[in-house]
Design an enzyme around this catalytic site. Structure first.
Site, PDB file in Angstrom:
ATOM      1  N   GLU A 185      35.297  44.472  38.923  1.00  0.00           N
ATOM      2  CA  GLU A 185      35.035  43.199  39.146  1.00  0.00           C
ATOM      3  C   GLU A 185      34.120  42.666  40.016  1.00  0.00           C
ATOM      4  O   GLU A 185      33.614  41.415  40.090  1.00  0.00           O
ATOM      5  CB  GLU A 185      36.678  42.402  39.753  1.00  0.00           C
ATOM      6  CG  GLU A 185      37.437  42.839  38.580  1.00  0.00           C
ATOM      7  CD  GLU A 185      38.915  42.063  38.677  1.00  0.00           C
ATOM      8  OE1 GLU A 185      39.001  41.223  39.772  1.00  0.00           O
ATOM      9  OE2 GLU A 185      39.794  42.266  38.027  1.00  0.00           O
TER      10      GLU A 185
ATOM     11  N   THR B 197      36.426  48.295  42.278  1.00  0.00           N
ATOM     12  CA  THR B 197      36.704  47.917  40.747  1.00  0.00           C
ATOM     13  C   THR B 197      35.332  47.318  40.484  1.00  0.00           C
ATOM     14  O   THR B 197      34.384  47.026  40.806  1.00  0.00           O
ATOM     15  CB  THR B 197      37.692  46.623  41.122  1.00  0.00           C
ATOM     16  OG1 THR B 197      37.569  45.858  39.877  1.00  0.00           O
ATOM     17  CG2 THR B 197      37.169  45.684  42.088  1.00  0.00           C
TER      18      THR B 197
HETATM   19  P1  NAD Z   1      48.634  48.552  43.797  1.00  0.00           P
HETATM   20  O1  NAD Z   1      48.774  46.942  44.292  1.00  0.00           O
HETATM   21  O2  NAD Z   1      49.660  49.075  42.748  1.00  0.00           O
HETATM   22  O3  NAD Z   1      48.736  49.509  44.942  1.00  0.00           O
HETATM   23  C1  NAD Z   1      48.258  49.218  46.387  1.00  0.00           C
HETATM   24  C2  NAD Z   1      48.794  50.293  47.315  1.00  0.00           C
HETATM   25  O4  NAD Z   1      48.511  49.826  48.702  1.00  0.00           O
HETATM   26  C3  NAD Z   1      50.443  49.865  47.750  1.00  0.00           C
HETATM   27  O5  NAD Z   1      51.053  51.052  47.478  1.00  0.00           O
HETATM   28  C4  NAD Z   1      50.524  49.129  48.976  1.00  0.00           C
HETATM   29  O6  NAD Z   1      51.718  49.465  49.422  1.00  0.00           O
HETATM   30  C5  NAD Z   1      49.488  49.782  49.603  1.00  0.00           C
HETATM   31  N1  NAD Z   1      48.807  48.962  50.661  1.00  0.00           N
HETATM   32  C6  NAD Z   1      48.695  47.398  50.739  1.00  0.00           C
HETATM   33  N2  NAD Z   1      47.995  47.043  51.558  1.00  0.00           N
HETATM   34  C7  NAD Z   1      48.192  48.184  52.504  1.00  0.00           C
HETATM   35  C8  NAD Z   1      47.887  48.342  53.926  1.00  0.00           C
HETATM   36  N3  NAD Z   1      47.250  47.155  54.669  1.00  0.00           N
HETATM   37  N4  NAD Z   1      47.915  49.413  54.596  1.00  0.00           N
HETATM   38  C9  NAD Z   1      48.371  50.476  53.829  1.00  0.00           C
HETATM   39  N5  NAD Z   1      48.673  50.420  52.676  1.00  0.00           N
HETATM   40  C10 NAD Z   1      48.499  49.177  51.930  1.00  0.00           C
HETATM   41  O7  NAD Z   1      47.180  48.692  43.293  1.00  0.00           O
HETATM   42  P2  NAD Z   1      46.525  49.529  42.454  1.00  0.00           P
HETATM   43  O8  NAD Z   1      46.439  48.840  41.087  1.00  0.00           O
HETATM   44  O9  NAD Z   1      46.921  50.848  42.240  1.00  0.00           O
HETATM   45  O10 NAD Z   1      44.859  49.588  42.815  1.00  0.00           O
HETATM   46  C11 NAD Z   1      44.401  50.693  43.594  1.00  0.00           C
HETATM   47  C12 NAD Z   1      43.202  50.495  43.971  1.00  0.00           C
HETATM   48  O11 NAD Z   1      42.345  50.580  43.119  1.00  0.00           O
HETATM   49  C13 NAD Z   1      42.569  49.153  44.696  1.00  0.00           C
HETATM   50  O12 NAD Z   1      41.666  49.513  45.672  1.00  0.00           O
HETATM   51  C14 NAD Z   1      42.322  48.546  43.563  1.00  0.00           C
HETATM   52  O13 NAD Z   1      41.072  47.576  43.805  1.00  0.00           O
HETATM   53  C15 NAD Z   1      41.558  49.693  42.821  1.00  0.00           C
HETATM   54  N6  NAD Z   1      41.307  49.335  41.256  1.00  0.00           N
HETATM   55  C16 NAD Z   1      42.206  48.898  40.821  1.00  0.00           C
HETATM   56  C17 NAD Z   1      42.106  48.906  39.165  1.00  0.00           C
HETATM   57  C18 NAD Z   1      43.380  48.552  38.404  1.00  0.00           C
HETATM   58  O14 NAD Z   1      43.225  48.214  37.106  1.00  0.00           O
HETATM   59  N7  NAD Z   1      44.617  48.301  38.879  1.00  0.00           N
HETATM   60  C19 NAD Z   1      41.137  49.316  38.698  1.00  0.00           C
HETATM   61  C20 NAD Z   1      39.862  49.569  39.366  1.00  0.00           C
HETATM   62  C21 NAD Z   1      40.049  49.696  40.771  1.00  0.00           C
HETATM   63  O1  DAU Z   2      39.052  45.370  36.253  1.00  0.00           O
HETATM   64  C1  DAU Z   2      39.569  46.078  37.122  1.00  0.00           C
HETATM   65  C2  DAU Z   2      40.584  44.932  37.656  1.00  0.00           C
HETATM   66  O2  DAU Z   2      41.867  44.993  36.729  1.00  0.00           O
HETATM   67  C3  DAU Z   2      41.315  45.757  39.106  1.00  0.00           C
HETATM   68  O3  DAU Z   2      40.418  45.649  40.174  1.00  0.00           O
HETATM   69  C4  DAU Z   2      42.413  44.745  39.355  1.00  0.00           C
HETATM   70  O4  DAU Z   2      43.036  45.576  40.724  1.00  0.00           O
HETATM   71  C5  DAU Z   2      43.350  44.986  38.358  1.00  0.00           C
HETATM   72  O5  DAU Z   2      44.782  43.819  38.648  1.00  0.00           O
HETATM   73  C6  DAU Z   2      42.873  44.150  37.080  1.00  0.00           C
HETATM   74  O6  DAU Z   2      42.589  43.016  37.212  1.00  0.00           O
HETATM   75  P1  DAU Z   2      42.864  41.792  35.883  1.00  0.00           P
HETATM   76  O7  DAU Z   2      42.844  40.447  36.578  1.00  0.00           O
HETATM   77  O8  DAU Z   2      41.916  42.185  34.806  1.00  0.00           O
HETATM   78  O9  DAU Z   2      44.514  42.447  35.741  1.00  0.00           O
HETATM   79  P2  DAU Z   2      45.657  41.573  35.112  1.00  0.00           P
HETATM   80  O10 DAU Z   2      46.618  42.576  34.729  1.00  0.00           O
HETATM   81  O11 DAU Z   2      46.043  40.570  36.146  1.00  0.00           O
HETATM   82  O12 DAU Z   2      45.325  40.678  33.932  1.00  0.00           O
HETATM   83  C7  DAU Z   2      44.679  41.505  32.851  1.00  0.00           C
HETATM   84  C8  DAU Z   2      44.156  40.305  31.819  1.00  0.00           C
HETATM   85  O13 DAU Z   2      45.363  39.616  31.195  1.00  0.00           O
HETATM   86  C9  DAU Z   2      43.521  39.187  32.375  1.00  0.00           C
HETATM   87  O14 DAU Z   2      42.529  38.585  31.393  1.00  0.00           O
HETATM   88  C10 DAU Z   2      44.625  38.128  32.707  1.00  0.00           C
HETATM   89  C11 DAU Z   2      45.415  38.351  31.371  1.00  0.00           C
HETATM   90  N1  DAU Z   2      46.788  37.965  31.672  1.00  0.00           N
HETATM   91  C12 DAU Z   2      47.361  38.468  32.751  1.00  0.00           C
HETATM   92  C13 DAU Z   2      48.820  38.142  32.980  1.00  0.00           C
HETATM   93  C14 DAU Z   2      49.465  38.884  34.014  1.00  0.00           C
HETATM   94  C15 DAU Z   2      47.654  37.145  30.714  1.00  0.00           C
HETATM   95  O15 DAU Z   2      46.921  36.840  29.572  1.00  0.00           O
HETATM   96  N2  DAU Z   2      49.132  37.369  30.703  1.00  0.00           N
HETATM   97  C16 DAU Z   2      49.515  37.691  31.796  1.00  0.00           C
HETATM   98  O16 DAU Z   2      50.896  37.493  31.987  1.00  0.00           O
END
Ligand code: NAD
Ligand code: DAU
Length: 339
Positions: free
Chosen positions: A130, A128
C-alpha cells in the site's frame, strides 16, 4: 555475492498477531536451530493463544510495547536479528483515529531502529504494497521496487514513513537492513475486522456479508505461509539495504472473492449487502515479485486460492471461540461507520 545469514536468536515483533504468529509457527517448524522471542503489546489484534502449540524451549514471549526503549534495548542485547511485524494494521481504524498508527508504526519503528543500531542487530522490516498507492483497473503495469511511494490512507502513510526510516538508518548509520512489501494476506488467525474473516464469520453468525462501494476494487491475495517463507528467504539471503516485493499473482476483485466465499458456504452468490465505500479507497494493488523470485529463488507454494479459501473457512468453522469474543464489538463499530 552475499553470504547467507544464519540467525540463531531472533526477535519477532507483533508475533501474537495474524502474520507474525503464522511466521513464528513457520520458523519453529522449518528452522530447528532458531530461538524465537516474541515482543507483542497484545492490543485488540494480538492474542497469546495464536502461539499455542509452540514448544516452550523454542519460544520466549514478552508482553510489551515496541515504543518502550528500555525494554527493547534489553531484548536486543541478546539477539542476532529482529523481524518487525508489529503495527496498527487496519485501514478503516486508521481513518477513524490515526493516532495509534503514528505512534506504533512510526515512533515504534524508530525505537527499534535505535536499539538495533546500538546492539548491532540485523533488521528485517515487514511492510505493505500500500505504500505505492493504487493502480487503475485497466493499468497493465504492476508495482515493482522502483514504483514511487504514493500512500493514500493514514495507515499506509505511516507504513511508508517507517520504510523511509529503515532506509535512512541503513544509508546513514550502515545498519544491516532488508525491507519487504507484501500484498494482501489470507490464512488462519486473521482478525475478524479484515475482509475475508469478516464475511466468513458474518455467514457463520447468520449476518449478511458487506461489500464496500462497487465491489470492483482488486486485491492481490497471497497465502500467509508464502509470506512467511518469503520473509525468511529475504532475511537469510537478501542483499543488505534492499527492498523486495512479495506477491503470488493473486489478483481478484472483492466481488469475486465474496462470491467464492458465499458459494463455498452454501449461499446464493448475491446473498450480501452493498455498503458505504471506504474514504480514499485504493482501487487496485498488483505485485511484480520478479526480483525476489529471480535473485533469491523464492516461489509461492499455495497458489490455488480456492483451495486455500476452503481451508480458511474450515479454520473459522472449527475455531468459533477464537473469533466470537471480538465479533459483536467489531460489527458495532462497522455499523457506526455505515460499513
Ligand atoms: P495484526 O493487526 O494482525 O497484528 C499486529 C500485531 O502487532 C498484534 O499482535 C499487536 O498486538 C501487535 N502490536 C501492535 N502495536 C504494538 C506495539 N506498540 N508494540 C508491540 N506490539 C504491538 O497485523 P497483521 O495483519 O498480522 O500485519 C503484520 C504486519 O504485516 C504489519 O506490519 C502490516 O503492516 C504488514 N502487512 C500486512 C499485510 C496483510 O495483508 N495483513 C500485508 C502486507 C504487510
Ligand atoms: O495490501 C496489503 C494490506 O492489505 C495490508 O497492508 C493491510 O494491513 C491489510 O489490512 C490489507 O489492507 P486492505 O485495506 O486491502 O484489507 P481489508 O481486509 O481491510 O479490505 C480488503 C478489501 O475489501 C478492501 O478493498 C476493502 C474491502 N472490504 C473490506 C471489509 C472489511 C469490503 O468490501 N467489505 C468489508 O467488510
Amino acid at each position: 555475492m552475499t553470504l547467507e545469514f544464519s540467525p540463531k536468536r531472533i526477535i519477532v515483533t507483533g508475533g501474537a498477531g495474524f502474520i507474525g504468529s503464522n511466521f513464528v509457527h513457520w520458523v519453529v517448524q522449518n528452522e530447528p536451530d532458531v530461538q524465537v522471542t516474541v515482543l507483542d503489546k497484545l492490543t485488540y489484534a494480538g492474542n497469546r493463544a495464536n502461539l499455542e502449540g509452540i514448544p516452550e524451549d523454542r519460544l520466549t514471549f514478552v508482553e510489551g510495547d515496541i515504543c518502550d526503549a528500555v525494554l527493547v534495548d534489553s531484548l536486543f542485547a541478546d539477539a542476532d536479528a529482529v523481524v518487525h511485524f508489529a503495527a496498527e494494521s487496519h485501514n478503516d481504524n486508521s481513518i477513524a483515529d490515526p493516532s495509534s498508527f503514528v505512534r506504533t508504526n512510526v515512533e515504534g519503528t524508530y525505537t527499534l531502529l535505535e536499539a538495533a543500531r546500538k546492539n548491532g542487530v540485523r533488521f528485517h522490516h515487514v511492510s505493505t504494497d500500500e505504500v505505492y498507492g493504487d493502480l487503475a483497473l485497466d493499468d497493465p503495469t504492476r508495482f515493482t521496487e522502483e514504483t514511487p511511494y504514493h500512500p493514500s490512507s493514514p495507515y499506509s502513510s505511516t507504513k511508508a514513513a517507517s520504510d523511509l526510516l529503515v532506509r535512512a538508518w541503513h544509508r546513514t548509520y550502515g545498519l544491516p537492513i532488508t525491507i519487504s512489501n507484501c500484498s494482501n494476506n489470507y490464512g488462519p488467525r486473521q482478525h475478524v475486522e479484515k475482509f475475508i474473516p469478516r464475511q466468513i464469520t458474518n455467514i457463520l453468525s447468520g449476518l449478511r456479508p458487506k461489500l464496500y462501494g462497487d465491489g470492483l476494487n482488486v486485491r492481490d491475495w497471497i497465502h500467509v505461509d508464502d509470506h512467511s517463507s518469503a520473509v525468511w528467504t529475504i532475511l537469510t539471503k537478501g542483499r543488505l539495504g534492499e527492498t523486495y516485493l512479495i506477491g503470488a499473482n493473486g489478483e481478484k476483485s472483492n466481488l469475486e472473492v465474496l462470491r467464492e466465499i458465499l458459494v463455498a458456504m452454501g449461499k446464493e452468490p448475491d446473498d450480501f449487502d452493498w455498503v458505504k465505500d471506504r474514504p480514499g479507497h485504493d482501487r487496485r494493488y498488483a505485485i511484480d515479485a520478479t526480483k525476489l523470485m529471480t535473485e533469491l529463488g523464492w516461489a509461492p507454494e499455495h497458489t490455488d486460492f480456492v483451495t486455500g479459501l476452503h481451508d480458511v473457512i474450515g479454520w473459522y468453522r472449527d475455531n468459533e471461540p477464537w473469533w466470537r469474543v471480538d465479533k459483536t464489538e467489531i460489527e458495532a463499530n462497522y455499523a457506526k461507520a455505515e460499513h
